[in-house]
Design a protein around this motif. Structure first.
Motif, PDB file in Angstrom:
ATOM      1  N   VAL B 271       1.256  -1.137   0.293  1.00  0.00           N
ATOM      2  CA  VAL B 271      -0.028   0.264   0.170  1.00  0.00           C
ATOM      3  C   VAL B 271       0.883   1.532   0.008  1.00  0.00           C
ATOM      4  N   LEU B 272       1.594   0.953   0.933  1.00  0.00           N
ATOM      5  CA  LEU B 272       2.642   2.106   1.000  1.00  0.00           C
ATOM      6  C   LEU B 272       3.499   2.860  -0.290  1.00  0.00           C
ATOM      7  N   ARG B 273       3.823   1.923  -1.375  1.00  0.00           N
ATOM      8  CA  ARG B 273       4.521   1.596  -2.144  1.00  0.00           C
ATOM      9  C   ARG B 273       3.369   2.285  -3.659  1.00  0.00           C
ATOM     10  N   ILE B 274       2.920   2.007  -3.651  1.00  0.00           N
ATOM     11  CA  ILE B 274       1.267   2.819  -4.367  1.00  0.00           C
ATOM     12  C   ILE B 274       0.712   3.701  -3.957  1.00  0.00           C
ATOM     13  N   SER B 275       0.299   4.064  -3.014  1.00  0.00           N
ATOM     14  CA  SER B 275       0.268   5.171  -2.456  1.00  0.00           C
ATOM     15  C   SER B 275       0.818   6.336  -3.231  1.00  0.00           C
ATOM     16  N   CYS B 276       2.233   5.923  -2.306  1.00  0.00           N
ATOM     17  CA  CYS B 276       3.434   6.998  -1.940  1.00  0.00           C
ATOM     18  C   CYS B 276       4.361   6.856  -3.101  1.00  0.00           C
ATOM     19  N   ARG B 277       4.273   7.222  -4.162  1.00  0.00           N
ATOM     20  CA  ARG B 277       4.890   6.984  -5.424  1.00  0.00           C
ATOM     21  C   ARG B 277       5.817   7.373  -4.977  1.00  0.00           C
ATOM     22  N   TRP B 278       6.095   9.042  -5.147  1.00  0.00           N
ATOM     23  CA  TRP B 278       6.475   9.935  -4.822  1.00  0.00           C
ATOM     24  C   TRP B 278       7.829   9.685  -4.211  1.00  0.00           C
TER      25      TRP B 278
END
Ligand code: ADP
Ligand code: MG
Lengths: 259, 283
Positions: B271-278
């Motif tokens: 979830v972290l990877r896809i929601s906070c790609r920046w």
């Protein structure tokens, strides 16, 4: 007078007692001027700019813009910081629009205005990119577009090109001159780079250090504003004069510290 | 040439030592993917193999250490009766409710504590104190106040997560660059706008990471909480199995707990990877 700084003093309370950073600063800036304040690092340049920005308040004296006393930060002054201050989760377009969004502009209008200023800084092609995908010079251009989008009365810049390499810096200088000629915006920029100041500005305030004071005000009149002018004797005269001013006061300052 | 004017030749015999290349011992660098995957498989496979080896070759009492085959058999037995599913769901439910409530309360409080020195001064001393009180030590009080139903178990998880998570979220807010906040003021941002539209998105990856770490704590606490007169749950399953010396069932319980915990962890990372790609380059 457009931007007016009157008898400005700034002290900081430190553990070693009060530190006088700015002393008796007076500056008068007309609409449409490109002004540089040059000083060695530690001479209080950032502190001065923060008083104009309203991010800090003077110990005494005042700053007025268009007659209005400055009491806090606001979008009538566009600010470009030395360090990159783009919002990393927003793309370039969203960054440029963000100020207008905070000010409550309608979506359509802010998109149009931000797009216009992105085209002014030549970054239309990168509207969808994230800040981390941009080079340092491009990031600062986005920051400039973001500040300009609010159509401020003055653009304040704190060593905006200090972190850039020589070539990028040169092209940013050309960019700034071009931008200034097209928009006629009032620019107040601080820098420690003497050549940068001479090349860009109409007028220079040379700041002495510890405490920061205006040592001299120099009107710059160059035959033209191309890179060739840097080999011109007039350019060298301005540069040497400023270097001497900064050097002399730099020595005084280091003696004062040693004492 | 005058020898005395030549530069001093220190250790002229010794060759200069340069850093030799290495594949395995790279400091703070990635290793080749094939080696990476190989080592990760070995990390699970070697202990499994040793376990199998010891229980097959050695003469070990299965009451002391059951063989992998026995544990698999126990797993099938518990699965077919439906007990394992019931236990798992009971434990998941407690963690889900306790953790979600704690997260929903601690995220806003942590952000406020990190953003405002005033709120920090008001809450940090108390939270700092509460953090050092082990949540299981509250069990007697919770039974006294809330009885022996679901409430004390969920409250235990809440206590164990809330204070830690608040303080960890608070710490992530400290890393918001001051320049970014001041840039927002210069663009006309009010304090509430700055809080919601700049500080919160900036710290979101840090918040998710704090929650991921504290979910592990919640998952441990649910097992402890089931020592409070539970009728079902994975922790309950283990303690009952212990009482009857069914070591194979203890192993089943432990492995299921571990696998579910790891799954949660991976889910959070995803979830972290896809929601906070920046933010992906930073970690
Ligand atoms: N908030 C502060 N508190 C105490 N001292 C400060 C503070 N901000 C700046 N200073 C001091 O003021 C002096 C000038 O700083 P600054 O304005 O950043 O200089 P410059 O931008 O010219 O390098 C420095 O000696 C610095 O240590
Ligand atoms: Mg500075």
């Amino acid at each position: 007078m457009y931007l007016q700084i009157t008898n400005l003093h700034k002290n900081f309370e430190t553990k070693a007692g009060p530190l006088v950073v700015l002393k008796d600063i007076n500056m008068l800036i007309e609409q449409g001027e490109f002004i540089c304040a040059v000083g060695a690092s530690g001479s209080g340049k950032s502190t001065l700019l923060r008083q104009i920005a309203g991010l800090d308040s003077p110990s005494s004296g005042e700053v007025r813009i268009d007659g209005k006393l400055i009491t806090g930060p606001g979008p009538d002054r566009g600010m470009v910081f030395q360090h990159y201050t783009l919002y990393p989760w927003m793309n370039v377009q969203q960054n440029a629009e963000f100020g207008l969004k905070l000010q409550g502009l309608a979506k359509k209008e802010r998109r149009e205005r931000a797009s216009y200023y992105l085209s002014v800084v030549g970054l239309t092609r990168f509207a969808k990119s994230l800040p981390k995908e941009l080079s340092g010079g491009m990031k600062q251009r986005v920051a400039i577009a973001r500040a300009l989008a609010s159509e401020p009365k003055v653009l304040l810049m704190d060593e905006p090109f200090g972190a850039l390499d020589v070539h990028t810096k040169e092209s940013m200088h050309e960019f700034m001159l071009d931008l200034w000629q097209r928009t006629h915006i009032t620019v107040f920029m601080i820098t420690h780079d003497v050549e940068e100041a001479v090349f860009l500005s109409n007028r220079i305030y040379a700041l002495g250090a510890r405490p920061g004071t205006v040592r001299k005000e120099i009107k710059v009149q160059l035959p033209d504003r191309s890179h060739a002018v840097k080999r011109h004797a007039i350019f060298h005269d301005y540069r040497d004069e400023l270097m001497d001013l900064l050097r002399k006061h730099g020595q005084e300052a280091s003696l004062a510290v040693a004492a | 040439m005058n020898p005395s004017s030549a530069p001093p030749q220190i250790n002229s015999q010794k060759p200069i030592k340069t850093l030799r290349p290495s594949t395995f011992w790279r400091l703070a660098e990635d290793i080749p993917p094939s080696l990476n995957w190989g080592l990760m498989v070995a990390s699970i496979a070697i202990p499994l193999f040793l376990w199998w080896l010891v229980t097959t070759l050695g003469n070990v009492d299965p009451k002391f250490l059951p063989s992998p085959a026995k544990v698999i058999a126990a797993f099938q037995r518990l699965w077919s009766t439906g007990d394992l599913q019931k236990d798992t769901i009971a434990s998941l439910w407690r963690v889900g409710v306790g953790f979600l409530m704690a997260a929903l309360c601690s995220i806003p409080i942590g952000v406020l504590m990190g953003s405002f020195a005033s709120i920090r001064a008001l809450l940090e001393p108390m939270f700092g104190l509460m953090r050092y009180m082990p949540a299981p030590a509250f069990i007697p009080l919770l039974i006294l106040y809330l009885g022996i139903g679901e409430e004390p178990k969920i409250t235990l998880i809440f206590i164990g997560v809330f204070f830690f998570n608040s303080l960890m979220v608070m710490d992530t807010v400290k890393f918001v660059p001051k320049d970014l906040i001041e840039a927002t003021y210069m663009l006309g941002g009010k304090r509430l706008q700055t809080l919601l539209q700049v500080i919160f998105p900036y710290v979101l990856p840090g918040i998710l990471d704090a929650c991921r770490i504290n979910l592990a704590a919640a998952w441990q606490l649910v097992i402890v909480s089931e020592l409070i007169a539970a009728t079902e749950g994975l922790g309950r399953r283990i303690s009952v199995a212990g009482r009857f010396l069914r070591t194979d069932e203890i192993f089943v319980g432990l492995i299921v707990i571990g696998v579910i915990g790891l799954t949660f962890d991976l889910l959070f990372q995803y979830v972290l990877r896809i929601s906070c790609r920046w933010a992906s380059q930073k970690r």
